[in-house]
Design a protein around this motif. Structure first.
Motif, short mmCIF file in Angstrom:
data_model
loop_
_atom_site.label_atom_id
_atom_site.label_comp_id
_atom_site.label_asym_id
_atom_site.label_seq_id
_atom_site.Cartn_x
_atom_site.Cartn_y
_atom_site.Cartn_z
N VAL A 158 45.82 9.27 20.39
CA VAL A 158 46.62 8.46 19.48
C VAL A 158 45.85 7.81 18.51
O VAL A 158 44.91 7.03 19.06
CB VAL A 158 47.53 7.72 20.26
N LEU A 159 46.08 7.87 17.30
CA LEU A 159 45.35 7.16 16.23
C LEU A 159 46.42 6.19 15.57
O LEU A 159 47.41 6.47 15.45
CB LEU A 159 45.05 8.29 15.24
N ALA A 160 45.67 5.15 15.07
CA ALA A 160 46.40 4.25 14.55
C ALA A 160 45.81 3.89 13.02
O ALA A 160 44.74 3.48 12.82
CB ALA A 160 46.69 2.97 15.14
N TYR A 161 46.60 4.13 12.00
CA TYR A 161 46.17 3.47 10.59
C TYR A 161 46.53 2.23 10.40
O TYR A 161 47.75 2.17 10.30
CB TYR A 161 46.84 4.53 9.72
N THR A 162 45.55 1.31 10.37
CA THR A 162 45.79 -0.05 10.23
C THR A 162 45.24 -0.43 8.92
O THR A 162 44.50 0.20 8.17
CB THR A 162 45.23 -0.85 11.32
N VAL A 168 41.61 -6.20 15.58
CA VAL A 168 41.43 -5.16 16.36
C VAL A 168 40.76 -5.47 17.73
O VAL A 168 39.78 -6.05 17.56
CB VAL A 168 40.46 -4.13 15.49
N GLU A 171 38.77 -2.76 22.68
CA GLU A 171 38.82 -1.57 23.27
C GLU A 171 39.25 -0.60 22.17
O GLU A 171 39.47 0.77 22.53
CB GLU A 171 39.89 -1.49 24.49
N TRP A 172 39.54 -0.79 21.02
CA TRP A 172 39.97 0.04 20.01
C TRP A 172 38.56 0.24 19.08
O TRP A 172 37.99 -0.78 18.75
CB TRP A 172 41.01 -0.49 19.19
N ILE A 173 38.60 1.45 18.81
CA ILE A 173 37.43 1.66 17.90
C ILE A 173 37.69 2.70 16.70
O ILE A 173 38.89 3.28 16.83
CB ILE A 173 36.15 2.61 18.77
N ASP A 174 37.04 2.62 15.90
CA ASP A 174 37.17 3.47 14.61
C ASP A 174 37.08 5.07 15.16
O ASP A 174 36.30 5.45 16.05
CB ASP A 174 36.14 3.12 13.52
N SER A 175 37.87 5.77 14.28
CA SER A 175 37.86 7.05 14.75
C SER A 175 38.01 8.03 13.50
O SER A 175 38.23 7.58 12.43
CB SER A 175 39.09 7.27 15.50
N PRO A 177 39.89 10.75 11.25
CA PRO A 177 41.16 11.04 10.94
C PRO A 177 41.64 12.15 11.64
O PRO A 177 42.97 12.58 11.88
CB PRO A 177 41.45 11.02 9.46
N ARG B 595 41.96 1.52 8.23
CA ARG B 595 41.14 2.09 9.19
C ARG B 595 41.93 2.85 9.97
O ARG B 595 42.98 2.81 10.43
CB ARG B 595 40.69 0.79 9.90
N VAL B 596 40.89 3.82 10.84
CA VAL B 596 41.64 4.84 11.74
C VAL B 596 41.08 4.33 13.12
O VAL B 596 40.04 4.55 13.20
CB VAL B 596 41.34 6.25 11.44
N LEU B 597 42.10 4.04 13.86
CA LEU B 597 41.43 3.32 15.02
C LEU B 597 42.09 4.24 16.23
O LEU B 597 43.24 4.94 15.99
CB LEU B 597 42.04 1.91 15.28
N GLN B 598 41.28 4.15 17.55
CA GLN B 598 41.90 4.92 18.45
C GLN B 598 41.20 4.05 19.61
O GLN B 598 40.36 3.10 19.44
CB GLN B 598 40.99 6.39 18.60
#
Lengths: 212, 788
Positions: A158-162, A168, A171-175, A177, B595-598
């Motif tokens: 699951v990715l979140a575009y913030t 942040v 436990e959330w890291i950049d990913s 897309p 930003r794209v986060l996971q």
């Protein structure tokens, strides 16, 4: 090593008792739940539940803070890591005048894009929103008719575009897309609105029709 | 047909002769009489036709020999012979006198006076005698001839009679035939007359049928109107009846209520009247007592008290009269109420009567419907008859009911065939009409499609022109973007030399913002141009002549070119928007703003980590195995003694072991949770059983089941060490292995005795554990003192 290979070959050919039990348990790992007026299959896997609860709690915070624009569920192949499906849900602020109680009004009305903000959406009841969500769910259920079959073992993320300035947690890291590189097809789903937020759905998938 | 009597004379032999015999003279009367005598003495019957004098032949007129038709006989003497014979007789008479006994001689003798005795000597006498003899001989011959002739005549007469009979028969036959002919002619005439009558009747019937048809039509129309009116009237009556019924029901209800209230009131008044009567009785008794008292007081001169008592008596009497009057009023009211109740009953009956009338009305409506159906059937039958009669006007063979029925059956068959044919024709006609209609609709649709296609073609032609313009504009834009890229490269080069990457990103973000602003401006301009375009197209179509209030019609001659350029730009912007949407759908984002986060610990990375670890371990194992293989001595030199498992294999196995241990831990955790859930459920189940059945059930480790009653904790049965009553409740233990039931605990006493008694009675004797437990529960519920 040889034994492992033989074991693997044997596992590929036949289903052992343990494997069968695992399959059956996985089948029952979902339970039926009545939600939005529909019978939905909800996972009973604790790991998945814990993972999703972590994401949803953070998602709640981001939505309240108006810092999230898109939430994406990526289904990828375990073997090749290739993205096969991409379910994205754009979360747009429809009524910017609604503010959080804890948040000052000045920071709340910031639009997510530079485009002119649309006119305020008409107020909706909870029932209407529920009906729209049910329609989205039905569409998702019916998407098996056009989505290609997933024959290989897959995993998901699951990715979140913030926003850039979103808070942040650690436990959330950049990913990445995780785009679909080639043969991508897109199908827009229905959308639902709470008169404050509007969620537009879209599924992109790798089209495999030419390879057949 | 009258008989022709003249024809019969043709068959008479005498009348057939052309010449009749000459009439006799007066002198020939004797001969005529002789002939008549001979005729009279003849045994042959006279011909019947001679009986009439008119037709009898006269010998006076037929003296000479007659001509026979056949010329066979000569019946009469000639005049000369007859005169000769007459003169001879007269001479003989003169000579003989009256000796002759013959009538002829007697007649002559009677008239003569001279007689001569010498008769035989006279020659003349002899001659006369001779002549007499000759005459006799000739007479005899004549008589013979006459007899022969008469026989012949008789035969002829017989044959004539036979012929006459035959003629009669033929005449009768002719008469019969004539009669038959006449009958046939008459029958033919009658048949023709009947036919004419039938035709007239047919025409008349046809006219009557038409008139009847018209009459029936009129009657049908009138009946329909009447039926509709009756229906409307019935409906209105029904509605009126329903309304009346509702009103009457309401009135009835109200009257019932009123009756009930009046009855209650009457009861109250009756009770009051009864009480008043009782009071009256008491007062009368008091009055009598008072009178006695008065009498006594009169004696005692207590007049004042008497007056008081009298007044009270008068008041009581007045009150009693008032009450009686009130009672009479109430009785009158009661009678009124009774009459009202009777009226209510009457109204009820009337209501039922009205309901029955409504039902009859519904039945009459049904009957009217049935009559309407019958009228339709009769009408159809009448039409069939009319059609049959009109088709068979020229049919003469219809002269009997059978023929008519046969013709009717044939006509019905033909009608059925014609109906079938007409039905098929109608069906085909309808199908053709529907097909025609469908084809027309298809034609219309195709024309509409053609028009649409024409419109679309025009639009596409315009779109092609626009696309051509947009292509040209896109080429220009490409050149512009290339120039822009070149400027970016130059900027990058310059910025890379003397600025940081952050500044570069900020510049790019600013540039993107500027470009987005430009896109917004383009969109606004495009919207305005689209409005203008719509306005121009409306004006071109002539739909709206007046310009909108807020826009002036374009007057600039360069406007079309501008418009085309704007359209092209709009198209390009649309395509660009589409591309951007596609990019957004793909998941592209602006790294400057988003930003794209996971989650760091997500299924994908976990799977990847496992894979990577497995891969690393396998790679290390592989490398080590390769190294081991490379450094390993040959089997001959090594002797197989120092074969060892690589360390990496061990590590792989350890990894699998750790994975399996994790799974075991998960499973154990799940089992623990399930056990907790089960324990909770079991506890709930036990509580439910305890509360419902009254026994606490405990399965002990040795397989026995201990049942403890819910009354065990009751204070009545609580163990009292000092009390010594021994009323504690024993527990029932079922041993499933041994199949026995025992009582555990208990300290004797009445309760335990009752429980043991129930054990013997229900379990030992009847083998019913449920009854035993129920009995124990009842015993404990009753307090131990219940019956055993």
């Amino acid at each position: 090593m040889l034994q492992q290979q033989q074991l693997l070959q044997r596992e590929e050919k036949t289903i052992t008792l343990k494997g069968s039990a695992r399959i059956v348990v996985e089948f029952f790992n979902f339970h039926m739940e009545k939600k939005y007026g529909l019978n939905l299959l909800v996972t009973s896997h604790e790991g998945v539940q814990a993972y999703l609860s972590t994401i949803l709690s953070q998602l709640d915070k981001w939505i309240v803070a108006k810092k999230i624009s898109t939430l994406v569920l990526v289904i990828s192949s375990k073997n090749t890591r290739e993205v096969l499906e991409r379910w994205s849900f754009d979360v747009q602020l429809e009524n910017s005048s609604v503010t959080n109680e804890k948040e000052p009004t000045t920071t709340a009305a910031k639009p997510t894009s530079s485009l002119p903000s649309p006119p305020p959406a008409p107020s909706r009841t909870e029932k209407q929103t529920t009906q729209e969500i049910a329609a989205v769910m039905r569409q998702i259920t019916a998407s098996v008719t056009f989505l290609p079959m997933l024959d290989e073992p897959c995993t998901f993320n699951v990715l979140a575009y913030t926003e850039k300035d979103a808070v942040v947690p650690a436990e959330w890291i950049d990913s990445d897309p995780r785009l679909i590189e080639r043969n991508a097809e897109q199908v827009k789903l229905r959308s639902f609105s709470t008169s404050v937020h509007r969620v537009d759905g879209l599924v992109a998938y790798k089209y495999v029709g030419d390879q057949l | 047909m009258p008989k022709d009597t003249t024809k019969s004379s043709l068959y008479h032999p005498y009348q057939r002769s052309s010449t009749r015999p000459p009439p006799l003279s007066s002198g020939d009367t004797n001969a005529a009489s002789r002939f008549a005598d001979s005729q009279a003495t003849s045994f042959f019957p006279k011909p019947r036709r001679f009986a009439s004098s008119a037709v009898r032949p006269s010998f006076a007129s037929s003296v000479g020999p007659t001509e026979d038709i056949n010329g066979e006989f000569n019946l009469f003497l000639t005049r000369k012979e007859l005169l000769k014979s007459v003169s001879g007789k007269e001479r003989l008479r003169q000579s003989i006198g009256s000796n002759d006994s013959s009538p002829l001689f007697r007649s002559t003798n009677s008239s003569g006076t001279n007689a001569s005795l010498d008769l035989y000597s006279d020659p003349e006498l002899i001659k006369a005698r001779k002549e007499i003899r000759d005459l006799k001989e000739s007479r005899r011959k004549i008589s013979d001839e006459k007899a022969g002739l008469e026989r012949k005549v008789h035969d002829l007469e017989k044959s004539a009679a036979e012929k006459e009979d035959r003629i009669k028969e033929r005449m009768a036959r002719i008469d019969i035939l004539e009669a038959d002919r006449e009958f046939l002619l008459k029958h033919v005439t009658e048949v023709e007359q009947r036919l004419e009558d039938a035709e007239k009747n047919m025409i008349k019937w046809k006219k009557d049928a038409e008139m009847t048809e018209n009459t029936l039509k009129r009657q049908n129309g009138q009946l329909r109107e009447q039926l509709a009116q009756e229906r409307e009237q019935a409906d209105s009556e029904l509605r009126h009846g329903d309304l009346e019924k509702e009103q009457m029901e309401a009135d009835l209800e109200r009257l019932y209520q009123q009756v009930a209230e009046n009855q209650n009131e009457f009861k109250k008044h009756s009770a009051q009247a009864k009480a008043n009567r009782e009071q009256q009785g008491v007062l009368e008794r008091q009055l009598r007592e008072a009178q006695a008292t008065i009498m006594n007081l009169q004696a005692n001169d207590a007049l004042t008290e008497l007056i008081t008592l009298k007044r009270g008596l008068i008041e009581q009497t007045t009150h009693l009269r008032t009450m009686e009057k009130k009672m009479r009023d109430l009785e009158v009211q009661n009678s009124n109420l009774l009459s009202t109740q009777q009226n209510t009953e009457l109204l009820k009956d009337e209501n039922e009567h009205l309901a029955a009338q409504v039902a009859r009305l519904a039945e009459s409506r049904d009957a009217a419907d049935k009559l309407a159906v019958e009228i339709e059937q009769l009408k159809a039958e009448k039409q069939e008859w009319a059609r049959f009669l009109s088709e068979n006007d020229d049919v003469v063979g219809v002269d009997s009911p059978h023929a008519l029925a046969q013709a009717l059956a044939n006509a019905r068959l033909e009608l059925a065939a014609l109906k079938e044919a007409s039905g098929e024709d109608r069906a085909s006609a309808k199908w053709r009409a529907a097909e025609l209609e469908r084809l027309r609709e298809q034609l219309k649709e195709r024309e509409a499609r053609i028009a649409d296609a024409e419109r679309r073609r025009e639009l596409e032609a315009r779109a092609c022109k626009r696309l051509e313009h947009s292509r040209q504009l896109a080429q220009k834009e490409i050149e512009f973007l290339r120039e822009q890229l070149r400027s970016y490269d130059i900027e990058d080069a310059s910025n890379a030399a003397d600025s940081t990457a952050v500044a570069h990103d900020a510049l790019k973000a600013d540039r993107i913002r500027v470009l987005e602003g430009a896109v917004d401006e383009y969109r606004a301009a495009l919207r305005a141009l689209e409005d203008q375009l719509a306005y121009i197209e409306k004006n071109k179509n002539g739909g709206i002549q007046a310009a909108p209030a807020h826009q002036e019609p374009p007057q600039d001659p360069q406007l079309p070119a501008l418009l085309a350029a704007a359209r092209a730009e709009c198209e390009s912007l649309h395509s660009r928007v589409h591309e951007l949407e596609r990019a957004l759908g793909r998941g592209e984002h602006n790294p400057a703003t988003h930003r794209v986060l996971q989650l760091a610990k997500n299924p994908e990375t976990m799977e990847l980590a496992v894979r990577q670890a497995t891969l690393d371990a396998l790679q290390a194992e592989n490398a080590q195995l390769r190294a081991q293989c490379a450094n390993a001595p040959t089997p001959a030199t090594s002797g197989g003694g120092d074969r060892a498992v690589p360390v990496e294999s061990l590590r792989v196995v350890e990894l699998e072991c750790s994975k399996l241990k994790q799974e075991i831990q998960d499973t154990k955790k799940r089992n623990d949770r399930l056990q907790q859930v089960y324990q909770t459920q079991v506890q709930e189940y036990r509580e439910a059983v305890y509360s419902l059945l009254g026994y606490k059930l405990v399965i002990e480790s040795d397989g026995r089941v201990r049942l403890t009653s819910c009354f065990a904790d009751d204070p009545r049965y609580r163990y009292q060490p000092g009390g010594g009553t021994g009323t504690s409740v024993p527990a029932v233990v079922f041993d499933s292995a041994g199949g026995t039931v025992t009582l555990a605990g208990g300290s004797g006493g009445q309760v335990e005795a009752a429980v043991r008694n129930a054990l013997r009675q229900y379990l030992d004797a009847r083998g019913c554990a449920a009854a035993f437990l129920a009995k124990v529960t009842l015993v404990l519920f009753e307090g131990g003192g219940g019956s055993s």
